[in-house]
Scaffold this active site. Structure first.
Site, short mmCIF file in Angstrom:
data_model
loop_
_atom_site.label_atom_id
_atom_site.label_comp_id
_atom_site.label_asym_id
_atom_site.label_seq_id
_atom_site.Cartn_x
_atom_site.Cartn_y
_atom_site.Cartn_z
N ARG A 61 -27.51 -27.14 2.48
CA ARG A 61 -29.31 -27.90 2.57
C ARG A 61 -29.94 -28.27 1.54
NH1 ARG A 61 -33.64 -25.13 4.63
NH2 ARG A 61 -32.59 -23.83 5.94
N TYR A 125 -37.69 -53.45 7.95
CA TYR A 125 -36.77 -53.00 8.75
C TYR A 125 -37.60 -51.92 9.80
CZ TYR A 125 -32.75 -49.92 9.84
OH TYR A 125 -31.73 -49.47 10.59
N ASP A 199 -38.76 -50.26 -1.56
CA ASP A 199 -37.79 -50.44 -0.55
C ASP A 199 -37.01 -51.31 -1.24
OD1 ASP A 199 -35.00 -50.55 1.37
OD2 ASP A 199 -36.73 -50.38 2.82
N LYS A 224 -25.76 -48.87 3.54
CA LYS A 224 -25.46 -50.74 3.26
C LYS A 224 -25.14 -50.72 2.66
CE LYS A 224 -28.53 -49.88 7.34
NZ LYS A 224 -30.03 -49.83 6.71
C1 LIG Z 1 -30.70 -49.34 7.55
C2 LIG Z 1 -32.17 -49.29 6.70
C3 LIG Z 1 -32.83 -48.68 6.06
C4 LIG Z 1 -32.83 -47.52 7.45
O1 LIG Z 1 -32.43 -46.26 6.36
P1 LIG Z 1 -30.89 -45.43 7.53
O2 LIG Z 1 -29.56 -45.36 6.83
O3 LIG Z 1 -30.28 -46.84 8.28
O4 LIG Z 1 -31.49 -44.21 8.91
C5 LIG Z 1 -34.45 -48.75 5.72
N1 LIG Z 1 -34.53 -49.66 5.23
C6 LIG Z 1 -33.98 -50.76 5.41
C7 LIG Z 1 -34.14 -51.93 4.33
C8 LIG Z 1 -32.81 -50.50 5.88
O5 LIG Z 1 -31.78 -51.56 6.28
#
Ligand SMILES: *Cc1c(COP(=O)(O)O)cnc(C)c1O
Length: 409
Positions: A61, A125, A199, A224
């Site tokens: 962890r 998001y 982000d 992603k």
């Molecule tokens: C998918 C996504 C998230 C969240 O991520 P998870 O891996 O689904 O928890 C945050 N910001 C963007 C732009 C995303 O595409």
């Protein structure tokens, strides 16, 4: 476990070789260290590892060698050709998490406390939007949602409200592909002593490096493009305040239980190796798909930041090396036509998520942004007929042929 000693110049070389650890038993690829705990040679060593006097693993962890290799690669990519204030290569620390949402929770919870506020943009998001407007709110942290494309509006808000401690930018933003000028907003935020987080999920470090533009923290959902194959959920938080990352951010990550797992970290490492060549193909395909959609008589409008008619085109030219692979569009027939179109798709995959090697198509109003609420969606430009496409790396003629047959009324 000797460290590698050579240096490399190119982005892909870093993606393949930036992990430091040479692994035991001469393993070529990073092993999946499926071990919850790690062995101490002596009680003394255990004490030293716990106190941080000695480097080494304690409990997964807290950290794990498979996670560490992924963290080192992502650090190298996000700082690729980025210099610090003294002209030296920028040093950052990455912490891998179980998901993007977990990394986002560490980011906000370690930087904000009850009474603080944060500022963000309205095209976000869906999970981020709900996290900041619902969960943070319950913790006494208010999220102010503004139009961050308007720098004057951002400055006015920061000026009038010193409780705003953090400015969170998502660009290109989901699902409208709106773009925000990272350098301009960071400069304003700095004037008011605000922390800036970006982000970078849609862009990836291959196309955009926010640390070079003034960001303090960079966030990714590694689910992603970084993983790239749709095989694992994951998130990463990177920060350039190394003390903060090693103390408070590390503490929060450990205590909220946001740890990744060795198998997902391994899958992420495999994806990272091909990031550059995948992104080049994703971007080339997206450009052709956007141009195809734009000239189609059944398409009312296309959101793609590589089209000169898109409001984010100039910012994209300035801060990204290519516009990315996300496209959204509205059909002339609105919602009904959109549903019919999605149901007729044959090769393109009907699914949420993005950044996978295959083309994924979703309907934000009923899927990813369902939790945002109808009125807010409309205000944010997420119309009921909007369709979002994450353009894959298939042969582009097949993607276009599938769109063509699905658009034929
Ligand atoms: C998918 C996504 C998230 C969240 O991520 P998870 O891996 O689904 O928890 C945050 N910001 C963007 C732009 C995303 O595409």
């Amino acid at each position: 476990m000797a460290d590698k000693t050579f240096t490399t110049k190119g982005f892909s070389s870093a993606a393949l070789h930036a992990h430091n650890n040479l692994h035991p038993n001469s393993a070529h690829t990073t092993p999946i260290y499926a071990s919850s705990t790690f062995v101490f040679d002596t009680a003394q060593q255990g004490m030293e590892r716990f106190s941080g006097q000695q480097e080494g693993y304690v409990y997964s962890r807290w950290g794990n060698p498979t996670f560490a290799d992924a963290e080192r690669v992502i650090e190298a990519l996000e700082t690729y050709e980025v210099k610090d204030d003294n002209g030296q290569p920028l040093q950052v620390k990455a912490i891998l998490h179980a998901s993007g949402q977990a990394a986002m929770t560490t980011l906000f919870m370690s930087n904000l406390s009850a009474g603080d506020k944060m500022l963000s943009h309205y095209s976000l998001y869906g999970g981020t939007h709900e996290l900041v407007t619902k969960v943070l709110k319950e913790c006494g942290i208010e999220a102010i949602i503004s139009d961050m494309r308007n720098a004057d509006e951002v400055e006015a808000l920061l000026k009038q409200d010193p409780a705003i401690k953090l400015v969170h930018i998502e660009t290109p933003a989901n699902p409208t592909i709106q773009c925000i000028d990272i350098a301009a907003i960071s400069a304003i935020a700095k004037k008011y002593n605000c922390i800036v987080s970006v982000d970078n999920t849609f862009a990836t470090p291959y196309l955009q490096r926010p640390f070079a533009l003034g960001a303090d923290f960079v966030f990714h959902s590694t689910t992603k493009f970084l993983n790239g194959h749709g095989t694992a959920i994951g998130g990463v938080l990177l920060g350039k305040d190394l003390d903060f990352m090693k103390t408070k951010a590390t503490k929060w990550h450990r205590l909220i239980g946001g740890s990744s797992n060795p198998f997902d970290a391994f899958l992420l490492l495999q994806g990272l190796k091909t990031l550059e060549i995948r992104m080049d193909r994703h971007c080339a395909n997206a450009k052709q798909v956007a141009q195809y959609l734009q000239q189609h008589p059944s398409v009312a409008h296309v959101n793609y930041n590589g089209l000169p008619t898109h409001p984010g085109f100039a910012i994209t030219q300035k801060q990204m090396s290519q516009p990315g692979a996300m496209v959204s569009f509205e059909l002339e027939g609105g919602l009904d036509a959109g549903i019919k179109f999605i149901n007729k798709l044959q090769m393109c995959i009907r699914a949420v998520s993005l950044g996978s090697v295959d083309t994924l198509i979703s309907h934000p109003a009923s899927m990813t942004h369902y939790g945002v609420g109808a009125q807010e969606r409309l205000q944010y430009g997420i119309t009921d007929g909007l369709i979002r496409m994450s353009v894959g790396i298939e042969s582009v003629e097949d993607i276009i042929a599938d769109l063509e047959q699905a658009l034929e009324g």
